[in-house]
Structure formats: structure tokens, C-alpha cells
Design a protein around this motif. Structure first.
Motif, PDB file in Angstrom:
ATOM      1  N   ILE A 255       0.705  -1.064   0.038  1.00 39.16           N
ATOM      2  CA  ILE A 255       0.087   0.030  -0.124  1.00 39.16           C
ATOM      3  C   ILE A 255       0.941   1.108   0.012  1.00 39.16           C
ATOM      4  CG2 ILE A 255      -1.648   1.173   1.198  1.00 39.16           C
ATOM      5  CD1 ILE A 255      -2.817  -1.173   2.217  1.00 39.16           C
ATOM      6  N   GLN A 256       2.026   1.172   0.714  1.00 39.62           N
ATOM      7  CA  GLN A 256       2.896   2.585   0.869  1.00 39.62           C
ATOM      8  C   GLN A 256       3.467   2.725  -0.349  1.00 39.62           C
ATOM      9  OE1 GLN A 256       3.057   5.003   2.885  1.00 39.62           O
ATOM     10  NE2 GLN A 256       1.929   4.239   4.885  1.00 39.62           N
ATOM     11  N   ARG A 257       3.871   1.515  -1.162  1.00 39.77           N
ATOM     12  CA  ARG A 257       4.774   1.629  -2.340  1.00 39.77           C
ATOM     13  C   ARG A 257       3.538   2.123  -3.268  1.00 39.77           C
ATOM     14  NH1 ARG A 257       9.316  -0.538  -4.275  1.00 39.77           N
ATOM     15  NH2 ARG A 257       9.614  -1.328  -6.197  1.00 39.77           N
ATOM     16  N   GLY A 258       2.393   1.620  -3.434  1.00 37.00           N
ATOM     17  CA  GLY A 258       1.641   2.256  -4.478  1.00 37.00           C
ATOM     18  C   GLY A 258       1.131   3.579  -4.189  1.00 37.00           C
ATOM     19  N   TYR A 259       1.217   4.113  -2.840  1.00 37.22           N
ATOM     20  CA  TYR A 259       0.796   5.436  -2.616  1.00 37.22           C
ATOM     21  C   TYR A 259       1.928   6.320  -3.243  1.00 37.22           C
ATOM     22  CZ  TYR A 259       0.631   9.735   0.424  1.00 37.22           C
ATOM     23  OH  TYR A 259       0.542  10.966   0.676  1.00 37.22           O
ATOM     24  N   ARG A 260       3.089   5.798  -2.734  1.00 36.74           N
ATOM     25  CA  ARG A 260       4.279   6.817  -3.384  1.00 36.74           C
ATOM     26  C   ARG A 260       4.427   6.608  -4.789  1.00 36.74           C
ATOM     27  NH1 ARG A 260       6.766   4.081   0.934  1.00 36.74           N
ATOM     28  NH2 ARG A 260       7.905   2.574  -0.500  1.00 36.74           N
ATOM     29  N   PHE A 261       3.978   5.724  -5.634  1.00 37.35           N
ATOM     30  CA  PHE A 261       3.937   5.504  -6.970  1.00 37.35           C
ATOM     31  C   PHE A 261       2.758   6.468  -7.650  1.00 37.35           C
ATOM     32  CE2 PHE A 261       2.048   3.547 -10.769  1.00 37.35           C
ATOM     33  CZ  PHE A 261       3.159   3.273 -11.587  1.00 37.35           C
ATOM     34  N   ILE A 262       1.804   6.763  -7.028  1.00 38.86           N
ATOM     35  CA  ILE A 262       0.590   7.516  -7.544  1.00 38.86           C
ATOM     36  C   ILE A 262       1.118   9.052  -7.202  1.00 38.86           C
ATOM     37  CG2 ILE A 262      -1.627   8.565  -7.320  1.00 38.86           C
ATOM     38  CD1 ILE A 262      -2.484   5.781  -6.697  1.00 38.86           C
ATOM     39  N   MET A 263       1.783   9.367  -5.826  1.00 40.75           N
ATOM     40  CA  MET A 263       2.074  10.636  -5.784  1.00 40.75           C
ATOM     41  C   MET A 263       3.077  11.232  -6.509  1.00 40.75           C
ATOM     42  SD  MET A 263      -0.036  11.726  -3.312  1.00 40.75           S
ATOM     43  CE  MET A 263       0.570  13.298  -2.880  1.00 40.75           C
ATOM     44  N   LYS A 264       4.080  10.215  -6.984  1.00 41.71           N
ATOM     45  CA  LYS A 264       5.181  10.715  -7.711  1.00 41.71           C
ATOM     46  C   LYS A 264       4.837  11.035  -9.063  1.00 41.71           C
ATOM     47  CE  LYS A 264       9.736   9.090  -9.344  1.00 41.71           C
ATOM     48  NZ  LYS A 264      10.594   8.229  -9.214  1.00 41.71           N
ATOM     49  N   GLN A 265       3.698  10.413  -9.681  1.00 38.45           N
ATOM     50  CA  GLN A 265       3.235  10.623 -10.929  1.00 38.45           C
ATOM     51  C   GLN A 265       1.961  11.906 -11.064  1.00 38.45           C
ATOM     52  OE1 GLN A 265       2.483   7.597 -13.887  1.00 38.45           O
ATOM     53  NE2 GLN A 265       2.911   6.053 -11.913  1.00 38.45           N
ATOM     54  N   ASP A 266       1.711  12.206  -9.802  1.00 37.39           N
ATOM     55  CA  ASP A 266       0.454  13.036  -9.550  1.00 37.39           C
ATOM     56  C   ASP A 266       1.091  14.650  -9.747  1.00 37.39           C
ATOM     57  OD1 ASP A 266      -1.747  14.802  -9.185  1.00 37.39           O
ATOM     58  OD2 ASP A 266      -2.193  13.897  -7.511  1.00 37.39           O
ATOM     59  N   THR A 267       1.056  15.160 -10.647  1.00 33.66           N
ATOM     60  CA  THR A 267       1.884  16.516 -10.993  1.00 33.66           C
ATOM     61  C   THR A 267       0.957  17.685 -10.379  1.00 33.66           C
ATOM     62  OG1 THR A 267       1.277  16.585 -13.259  1.00 33.66           O
ATOM     63  CG2 THR A 267       3.211  15.703 -12.852  1.00 33.66           C
ATOM     64  N   SER A 268      -0.249  17.261 -10.223  1.00 30.57           N
ATOM     65  CA  SER A 268      -1.122  18.568  -9.686  1.00 30.57           C
ATOM     66  C   SER A 268      -0.891  18.726  -8.282  1.00 30.57           C
ATOM     67  CB  SER A 268      -2.596  18.126  -9.857  1.00 30.57           C
ATOM     68  OG  SER A 268      -2.860  17.132  -9.080  1.00 30.57           O
ATOM     69  N   VAL A 269      -0.090  18.002  -7.346  1.00 33.22           N
ATOM     70  CA  VAL A 269       0.261  18.252  -6.142  1.00 33.22           C
ATOM     71  C   VAL A 269       1.690  18.323  -5.885  1.00 33.22           C
ATOM     72  CG1 VAL A 269      -1.943  17.458  -4.999  1.00 33.22           C
ATOM     73  CG2 VAL A 269      -0.249  16.004  -5.159  1.00 33.22           C
ATOM     74  N   SER A 270       2.106  19.189  -5.226  1.00 34.07           N
ATOM     75  CA  SER A 270       3.674  19.192  -4.837  1.00 34.07           C
ATOM     76  C   SER A 270       4.115  19.348  -3.350  1.00 34.07           C
ATOM     77  CB  SER A 270       4.316  20.468  -5.705  1.00 34.07           C
ATOM     78  OG  SER A 270       3.484  21.709  -5.115  1.00 34.07           O
ATOM     79  N   TYR A 271       3.159  18.537  -2.753  1.00 31.31           N
ATOM     80  CA  TYR A 271       3.487  18.334  -1.075  1.00 31.31           C
ATOM     81  C   TYR A 271       4.848  17.920  -0.933  1.00 31.31           C
ATOM     82  CZ  TYR A 271      -1.692  19.240  -0.799  1.00 31.31           C
ATOM     83  OH  TYR A 271      -2.890  19.536  -0.724  1.00 31.31           O
TER      84      TYR A 271
END
Length: 308
Positions: free
Chosen positions: A231-247
Motif C-alpha cells: 500500500i505504501q509503495r503504491g501510494y508513493r507510486f501515485i503521488m510521484k506521478q500526480d503532478t497536480s500536487v507538490s507536497y
């Protein structure tokens, strides 16, 4: 039993009269041939909660291969079951899990890929985990292959403990009140309701093949870290590709805890703590969630009603 302290189910997405009735007892399990339209669903489908939206969407990456593995393993075990009542429940379980895999597989390409999140690298990893690492034993003596099957059945039982906990959360959160897109909310609530509906099947099947407290505990100790890691790996995977957020890291942690406080994300500690109930000698999966509430939601789920 899940340790999540939750509010009473909201009337907007469960039938309160039905949910308050006594547990209806065993229900006949059957697949619901649902379909969803992803054309107008935004990537951040929970308004104001991009991190929570992406974190829940990780399940779409993880579930298709996992549930195909469930189906494959149960199809291997089914001919060995002489108890017709249990075999009937297994067939219902197989049908529901196959439909879950298909529904979430559509999300990968019609939702995530559509929004610029390429699921292919993660999917290849999931194929390796569930087809190679956890696939059936194809060599060795029959006794060893049978033992391998029993170990896989207990792994599924352990995983189904967590899907029941998450299913209970899906039926008792604030997605609707927060303005979540109804299509994505219905996907997870329909799926969660069916997980609650069939929550005892995997435990009963594993016990039928080899009721062992040692096997049960060993499977749980293997499943929990694996599940949290994926789950954590998948979360990092999506967040890395989601260019609309830069947290940054701190902002992501804050947004996650904000989602937990808003009851649109399950507290990870509650999922971990739910493990302790599984180790009680007298534990039964029916202690998680409410069959009456699950059946009540399935009776009014837009996707399930369309299937009917």
C-alpha cells in the motif's frame, strides 16, 4: 473486531431501518455484474483531500491481481471440498472476487491511466508477486503441493480479515458527506459491502483444509507487513506521478492525518490493531462489521441495482 471507533451509518448511503435489524444470518453469496462510468470522475475524487483520494485509489492498483489470485487458488481447492454447503459459499466467493478484479481493472485504464497515472510498472510488480511468488506449486510430490495450497488458503484468510475491516470502514465513513464523487464512492462501498457479506468464507475454507492456530498466526504475521508495504509503495507510486500536487513529506503526513480526522481515510493504526483480535482463540470473522448493513447497502447501491 475492528478497533475503529466510528459514527453511526449515515442515512444517505445505508438504509438505517435495515442496518438496525438483527443480523439476517447466512446469506446466499452471488456475483453482481456491476459496471461503472469513469468519464467524469476527477483524480482527486474526494474534494479538498488529494492525498486521501490518491491513498484510497492505491487499492485499484493492488486489488485486480490479488483477487485473481484468490480466484485461482479457490478454483484449485474447490474440487477437494466434500461439504456442499461450504462449496456453494466458495462458488459465491469466487464469483464476487472475480467481479471485484474486473471492476478495479477497468479503473486502472479508464480512470488512473486517463488522468496520467501509468499503472503498468506497478501492475507488473503485482503480477510477479501474485503469479510467481504466491502462485501454485507446480512441482514436487502431491503431499507437498497440498501443503502449499493450505498455506495459501491461510494467507487468503488473513488478507480477507483486512478486507473485511476496510469494507466496514467503506460503509461507515464520511465520503458522501464530504462530497466524494458518487461513482468512486459506490465502487468502494459496493466492494466493501461484499467483503463484509462474505467475510467468514476464507476463514472457514482454510480451517476446513487444516485448522491450525500456528498456521493462522504465521499467515497473519506474513500478510500484515506485506500489505502495508504494498500500500505504501503504491501510494508513493501515485503521488510521484500526480503532478497536480507538490507536497513535501511533512505536508503529505499532515494531509493524511487530516483525512483520518475527517473520516475519509482509515487510521493505519486501527488496521494494525485489528490484528490482535485475529489472534484470539475464539475469533470469528462475523465479529467484524454487520451483515445487515452490508445487505442494506447492496440493495440500494447504484451499480448493484443496475446489475439486478
Amino acid at each position: 473486531m475492528s478497533t475503529v471507533e466510528r459514527p453511526r451509518p449515515d442515512l444517505s448511503h445505508t438504509d438505517q431501518t435495515s442496518a438496525d435489524q438483527a443480523d439476517p444470518g447466512p446469506v446466499e453469496l452471488h456475483a453482481r455484474n456491476v459496471a461503472f462510468d469513469w468519464d467524469d470522475v476527477p483524480l482527486h475524487w474526494i474534494p479538498g483531500h488529494p492525498v486521501a483520494s490518491n491513498f484510497i485509489s492505491v487499492l485499484n492498483l493492488l486489488l485486480p491481481e490479488g483477487e485473481r489470485w484468490f480466484v485461482q487458488t479457490y478454483n484449485e481447492a474447490l474440487p477437494l471440498v466434500a461439504d456442499e454447503e461450504l462449496a456453494s459459499r466458495m462458488r459465491g466467493f469466487i464469483g464476487q472476487e472475480a467481479m471485484h478484479a474486473e471492476a478495479h481493472d477497468h479503473v486502472l485504464w479508464e480512470f488512473l491511466d486517463h488522468h496520467g497515472i501509468d499503472p503498468r510498472p506497478y501492475q507488473l510488480q503485482m503480477e510477479w508477486v501474485f503469479r510467481r511468488v504466491l502462485g501454485p506449486a507446480t512441482s514436487g510430490p502431491p503431499q507437498a503441493r497440498h501443503k502449499h495450497l493450505i498455506e495459501r488458503l491461510w494467507l487468503i484468510a488473513a488478507l480477507e480479515h483486512y478486507t473485511a475491516v476496510l469494507g466496514d470502514f467503506a460503509l461507515n465513513n464520511n465520503w458522501i458527506e464530504t462530497g466524494a464523487h458518487p461513482t468512486m464512492a459506490d465502487l468502494f462501498m459496493w466492494h466493501g459491502a461484499e467483503e463484509v457479506e462474505h467475510r467468514a468464507v476464507a476463514h472457514d475454507v482454510a480451517a476446513y483444509f487444516g485448522d491450525s492456530y500456528l498456521r493462522r498466526g504465521r499467515a497473519m504475521l506474513a500478510v500484515l507487513p506485506m500489505l502495508l508495504f504494498l500500500i505504501q509503495r503504491g501510494y508513493r507510486f501515485i503521488m510521484k506521478q500526480d503532478t497536480s500536487v507538490s507536497y513535501n513529506y511533512i505536508q503529505k503526513k499532515w494531509q493524511f492525518h487530516r483525512g483520518v480526522r475527517a473520516n475519509v481515510l482509515p487510521p493505519l493504526r486501527s488496521i494494525v490493531f485489528s490484528t490482535f483480535s485475529y489472534f484470539r482463540p475464539g475469533f470469528r470473522p462475523e465479529q467484524i462489521g454487520s451483515t445487515a448493513q452490508a445487505v442494506a447497502y447492496l440493495a440500494k447501491s447504484p451499480a448493484a441495482r443496475n446489475a439486478a
